[in-house]
Design a protein around this motif. Sequence first.
Motif, short mmCIF file in Angstrom:
data_model
loop_
_atom_site.label_atom_id
_atom_site.label_comp_id
_atom_site.label_asym_id
_atom_site.label_seq_id
_atom_site.Cartn_x
_atom_site.Cartn_y
_atom_site.Cartn_z
N GLU A 38 0.81 -1.09 0.08
CA GLU A 38 0.14 0.10 -0.32
C GLU A 38 1.03 1.51 -0.38
N VAL A 39 2.09 1.12 -0.04
CA VAL A 39 3.27 2.45 0.02
C VAL A 39 3.44 2.92 -0.80
N VAL A 40 3.85 3.86 -1.43
CA VAL A 40 3.83 4.17 -2.89
C VAL A 40 5.34 4.98 -2.71
N ALA A 41 5.46 5.71 -1.41
CA ALA A 41 6.38 6.91 -1.68
C ALA A 41 6.81 6.83 -0.61
N VAL A 42 8.31 6.81 -0.06
CA VAL A 42 9.37 6.70 1.37
C VAL A 42 10.03 7.93 1.41
N LEU A 50 19.39 5.48 4.33
CA LEU A 50 19.74 4.15 4.43
C LEU A 50 18.60 3.21 4.32
N ASN A 51 17.67 3.50 5.50
CA ASN A 51 16.66 1.69 4.79
C ASN A 51 15.86 2.43 3.82
N ALA A 52 15.61 3.31 3.03
CA ALA A 52 14.51 3.40 2.06
C ALA A 52 15.61 2.80 1.28
N ALA A 53 16.37 2.94 1.46
CA ALA A 53 17.54 2.08 -0.03
C ALA A 53 17.82 0.64 -0.15
N MET A 54 18.30 0.45 1.47
CA MET A 54 17.36 -1.10 1.46
C MET A 54 16.77 -1.92 1.00
N LEU A 55 15.26 -0.53 1.64
CA LEU A 55 14.44 -1.88 0.73
C LEU A 55 13.91 -2.03 -0.40
N ALA A 56 15.02 -0.98 -1.01
CA ALA A 56 14.20 -0.91 -2.21
C ALA A 56 15.46 -1.87 -3.79
N GLN A 57 15.59 -2.82 -2.25
CA GLN A 57 16.66 -3.74 -2.79
C GLN A 57 16.33 -5.35 -3.46
N GLY A 58 14.72 -5.66 -2.27
CA GLY A 58 13.80 -6.55 -2.23
C GLY A 58 13.06 -6.76 -1.77
N LYS A 59 13.16 -8.43 -0.67
CA LYS A 59 12.69 -8.48 -0.02
C LYS A 59 13.21 -8.02 1.35
N SER A 132 22.44 -1.32 -4.40
CA SER A 132 22.54 -1.31 -6.29
C SER A 132 21.47 0.01 -6.70
N PHE A 133 22.54 0.39 -6.82
CA PHE A 133 21.72 1.80 -7.48
C PHE A 133 20.88 1.08 -8.89
N ASP A 134 20.66 0.50 -9.99
CA ASP A 134 19.72 0.49 -10.92
C ASP A 134 18.25 -0.02 -9.99
N LYS A 135 18.01 -1.04 -9.04
CA LYS A 135 17.17 -1.28 -8.32
C LYS A 135 16.21 0.14 -7.75
N ILE A 136 17.10 0.46 -7.52
CA ILE A 136 16.72 1.85 -6.63
C ILE A 136 16.22 2.56 -8.10
N ARG A 137 16.69 2.98 -9.07
CA ARG A 137 15.64 3.46 -10.70
C ARG A 137 14.46 3.33 -10.67
N ASN A 138 14.71 1.83 -10.86
CA ASN A 138 13.87 0.54 -11.23
C ASN A 138 13.11 0.33 -10.33
N TYR A 139 13.03 1.00 -9.08
CA TYR A 139 12.04 0.70 -8.11
C TYR A 139 10.72 1.23 -8.08
N ASP A 140 9.05 0.63 -8.15
CA ASP A 140 8.52 0.64 -7.89
C ASP A 140 7.55 2.00 -7.11
N LYS A 141 8.05 2.52 -6.11
CA LYS A 141 8.17 3.26 -5.35
C LYS A 141 9.15 5.16 -5.01
N LYS A 142 8.41 5.98 -5.03
CA LYS A 142 9.76 7.03 -5.14
C LYS A 142 10.10 7.12 -3.91
N LEU A 143 11.33 7.85 -3.72
CA LEU A 143 12.64 6.97 -2.71
C LEU A 143 13.39 8.62 -2.58
N PHE A 144 12.80 9.35 -1.11
CA PHE A 144 13.77 10.92 -0.47
C PHE A 144 14.25 9.84 0.13
#
Length: 334
Positions: A38-42, A50-59, A132-144
């Motif tokens: 249900e989360v669309v942005a972090v 840093l945790n936001a970046a880790m969250l974008a890595q997958g599970k 992985s910076f690519d995973k952040i760029r391809n993440y389906d949620k906006k990360l700030f």
Amino acid sequence: MIKVKNRKWGLVLAGGGGKGAYQVGVLKAMEELGLLDEVVAVAGSSIGGLNAAMLAQGKVSVMEQIWSELTPKEVLTSAKGSTAAMEQLEEIFGELSEFLAFDDMDKYLNGSDGMGVCTRDGMEKIIDNKISFDKIRNYDKKLFATVTKIEDGNHVAQYELLNDKDDERMNQLLLATSALPGVYDAVVIDGARFWDGGVADNVPIKPLRDLGLKNFIVLRHTAGDVKLQKLSDTEENIIEIVPSHTLGDFLTGTIDFSHDSIMYRMALGYYDGLTIFNEMERVQKGTPSEYLDFKILMMENHEKAKGQQRRSLLEDSVSQHMADFSKYENYYNH
């Protein structure tokens, strides 16, 4: 309890250094309950960035692995060349005490690019090897990631969207968001100096409000450290999740990256996450009360020992509970 499903939520991850392991446990609970969908942005500050970046890595299990493998010497290595494990930080504690007693934060922040006690070598390796910076760029949620910019002698919060950044800029921003004054040097980007995002805004709800979101889940490490106010009681929902037990102070919490402390905080975050979302049946089935009782007691004793400037747990107290601990030692990972 506010309805969470079928709404668009913004997730806010506050800063707190080593206390950030708590957020991993909460996120694990949210993932299991389907709430991360249900989360669309972090938006995160400091360790929250840093945790936001880790969250974008997958599970969330990826975050668990990164945190469980952390060692104090990776995060806190003295700039003078000595390894700074928690048991060997006497010299660093002395220098940090001088910083913490500094009367004028602005004067300190404006004074130098350096002055950090620890190097960033370990943190740079963690980012290079685990993110992985690519995973952040391809993440389906906006990360700030929130950073603090020194501008005309003032420190100003700047909210940087990570998804559209190249590798070099993303690396700079992740280092900057966690550049805790007194511990690390400032990060220089395009000639400007940036510090830890928590200096200017430790609970960065603003960039998510600017997206037009009305629902927010806020993960913080201390109750009441920043007063969040709804812009409108009729239009906004804010769920704040704070630890049910203390995570320590600056010395026993923020710069404590010991393995036992990390595992305790993740377990407590998981327990609190299930509890706050009214999943008591799952809590009662999945979390042995003796395990949490032991871990909480162990950490309370640890804090007392540190407060008395002792360098080990209170052995007598711990030994009384080792039998119970052995039964649940592997609980969190089962």
